[in-house]
Design a protein around this motif. Sequence first.
Motif, mmCIF file in Angstrom:
data_model
loop_
_atom_site.group_PDB
_atom_site.id
_atom_site.type_symbol
_atom_site.label_atom_id
_atom_site.label_comp_id
_atom_site.label_asym_id
_atom_site.label_seq_id
_atom_site.Cartn_x
_atom_site.Cartn_y
_atom_site.Cartn_z
ATOM 1 N N GLU A 237 60.388 83.756 67.536
ATOM 2 C CA GLU A 237 60.388 83.268 66.344
ATOM 3 C C GLU A 237 61.112 84.047 65.143
ATOM 4 O O GLU A 237 60.864 85.127 65.403
ATOM 5 C CB GLU A 237 59.181 82.388 65.738
ATOM 6 C CG GLU A 237 58.666 81.460 66.460
ATOM 7 C CD GLU A 237 59.197 80.163 66.582
ATOM 8 O OE1 GLU A 237 60.151 80.026 65.638
ATOM 9 O OE2 GLU A 237 58.898 79.203 67.274
ATOM 10 N N PRO A 238 61.751 83.642 64.126
ATOM 11 C CA PRO A 238 62.422 84.683 63.055
ATOM 12 C C PRO A 238 60.888 85.381 62.621
ATOM 13 O O PRO A 238 59.881 84.852 62.162
ATOM 14 C CB PRO A 238 62.705 83.797 61.966
ATOM 15 C CG PRO A 238 63.098 82.629 62.647
ATOM 16 C CD PRO A 238 61.997 82.317 63.637
ATOM 17 N N LEU A 239 61.085 86.831 62.569
ATOM 18 C CA LEU A 239 60.023 87.441 61.920
ATOM 19 C C LEU A 239 60.014 87.810 60.602
ATOM 20 O O LEU A 239 61.048 88.036 59.911
ATOM 21 C CB LEU A 239 60.072 88.958 62.917
ATOM 22 C CG LEU A 239 60.056 88.602 64.512
ATOM 23 C CD1 LEU A 239 60.245 90.112 65.025
ATOM 24 C CD2 LEU A 239 58.761 87.999 64.934
ATOM 25 N N PRO A 240 58.832 87.955 59.789
ATOM 26 C CA PRO A 240 58.840 88.289 58.472
ATOM 27 C C PRO A 240 59.546 89.597 57.953
ATOM 28 O O PRO A 240 59.437 90.483 58.889
ATOM 29 C CB PRO A 240 57.559 87.881 58.117
ATOM 30 C CG PRO A 240 56.762 88.328 59.128
ATOM 31 C CD PRO A 240 57.542 87.763 60.414
ATOM 32 N N ALA A 241 59.908 89.633 56.879
ATOM 33 C CA ALA A 241 60.490 90.852 56.017
ATOM 34 C C ALA A 241 59.692 92.202 56.497
ATOM 35 O O ALA A 241 60.098 93.271 56.676
ATOM 36 C CB ALA A 241 61.032 90.523 54.633
ATOM 37 N N TRP A 244 60.151 93.650 59.769
ATOM 38 C CA TRP A 244 61.386 94.267 60.056
ATOM 39 C C TRP A 244 61.618 95.496 59.015
ATOM 40 O O TRP A 244 62.313 96.556 59.566
ATOM 41 C CB TRP A 244 62.579 93.365 59.480
ATOM 42 C CG TRP A 244 63.012 92.331 60.497
ATOM 43 C CD1 TRP A 244 62.595 90.967 60.513
ATOM 44 C CD2 TRP A 244 63.145 92.527 61.939
ATOM 45 N NE1 TRP A 244 62.941 90.297 61.594
ATOM 46 C CE2 TRP A 244 63.423 91.280 62.615
ATOM 47 C CE3 TRP A 244 63.613 93.847 62.608
ATOM 48 C CZ2 TRP A 244 63.827 91.071 63.906
ATOM 49 C CZ3 TRP A 244 64.032 93.499 63.953
ATOM 50 C CH2 TRP A 244 64.219 92.338 64.422
ATOM 51 N N ASP A 271 67.028 87.021 62.114
ATOM 52 C CA ASP A 271 65.882 87.799 62.003
ATOM 53 C C ASP A 271 64.956 87.475 63.279
ATOM 54 O O ASP A 271 63.730 87.685 63.237
ATOM 55 C CB ASP A 271 65.082 87.912 60.774
ATOM 56 C CG ASP A 271 65.918 88.558 59.557
ATOM 57 O OD1 ASP A 271 66.421 89.455 60.206
ATOM 58 O OD2 ASP A 271 65.867 88.178 58.458
ATOM 59 N N ARG A 272 65.335 87.085 64.260
ATOM 60 C CA ARG A 272 64.576 87.003 65.558
ATOM 61 C C ARG A 272 64.837 88.356 66.320
ATOM 62 O O ARG A 272 65.549 88.896 66.239
ATOM 63 C CB ARG A 272 64.881 85.921 66.471
ATOM 64 C CG ARG A 272 64.924 84.641 65.729
ATOM 65 C CD ARG A 272 65.565 83.573 66.697
ATOM 66 N NE ARG A 272 65.631 81.915 66.003
ATOM 67 C CZ ARG A 272 64.681 81.180 66.020
ATOM 68 N NH1 ARG A 272 63.554 81.485 66.891
ATOM 69 N NH2 ARG A 272 64.910 80.011 65.318
#
Length: 410
Positions: A237-241, A244, A271-272
């Motif tokens: 899933e898209p990962l939070p800031a 990253w 952002d996955r």
Amino acid sequence: MSFWLESLGPIERRSALPGDRDADVAIVGGGYTGLWTAYYLAKAHPDLRILVLEAEFCGFGASGRNGGWASGLFPVSEQKLSSRYGVEPARAMHAALEDAVDEVGRAGIDCDYAKGGVISLIRTPGQLRRAPAARLDAAGTRAICNANGVLGGVYSEHCAALHPGKLVRGLAAEVEKLGVTVHEGTRVLSLQAGRVVTDRGTVRADTVVRALEGYTPELPGHRRELAPVYSLMIATEPLPAPVWERIGLGRRETFTDERRMIIYGQRTADDRLAFGGRGAPYHFGSRVRPEFDRVPAVFGKLRHALSELFGIEVPVAYRWGGPLGIPRDWMPSVGLRDGIAWAGGYVGDGVAASNLAGRTLTDLILSRSTELTRLPWVNHRSRRWEPEPARWLGINAGLHGTALLDAWDR
């Protein structure tokens, strides 16, 4: 299907071949190789009647399932190429592939292209001993990709991350704008000089191009041409800031490490983490089947490897796989003989190589002598793979041996 294809929404299929047809060039395979060939041919010679035949839909195979690396990697080292072809031809081969990374971007197709380079992580003493002398230290490596246990890294600028589905579907749309006819849902049964027989009719053409990569063994007479070996992938899933900020990859650098069993990953535009690797078995008789795309044990290992790399519990949203084509000597090739052209055997690094192949095939088909037609891979012929069961035993023994060597390193 892959995350790349599912993220595009429903696939609208083009019409099948409506019966017998004539063409100047008939291209078998609607992936990168076939479509880049059609693209450059149509640009160079707009009057050519070019016809692309695809069994499923454009991008169904490796072109819509890969890791999204347009890389300048070539499976045969410059040193080995030099020993066989000479220093300058070997340099030219590698330089042409590095330029192909940029050429994919220059084509202007919307595919989330980001040329951040590639970082190969060094994470064990054994990897450190094998790594090239020109490498980053641990701090320099972590500044790019902050993985666990990093001892150093090897960086190359010659790689771009992209969205493979957007590239292949966008490329198919572009070739149609250039006047190329694309027929999907049309399975090729056989090909020979001047003629392609399909389940929908026969196409007669001056030049026939075989661009099937891992599906090549399904053609009669080509069972031992390439070995279809599966590579599997997962996407989170898209990962939070904050995640990253800790991992890095701020320029969307692609990443791998120096283990022998290849792994590969990228930070997607949304952002996955998209992450894949080898390890799935080779199937007896070079069989290619939809059920081989999913091996739960391999998906589990990929998830574990990704969690171990970055110290996070990864929320996996997509799982998929597909075959890539491996020649017996690991040497990709492109060529034209007696009216039949071919390209492939990229050993998993075909995103940029297929672009170079398409430009080279264009020159060969139009009888142009250029720097590309003098590259070492032109008209190279790999020897055929061994008959079964030797092929099955040898390839799977190699896979198991590679995994054991990596375990010993750890």
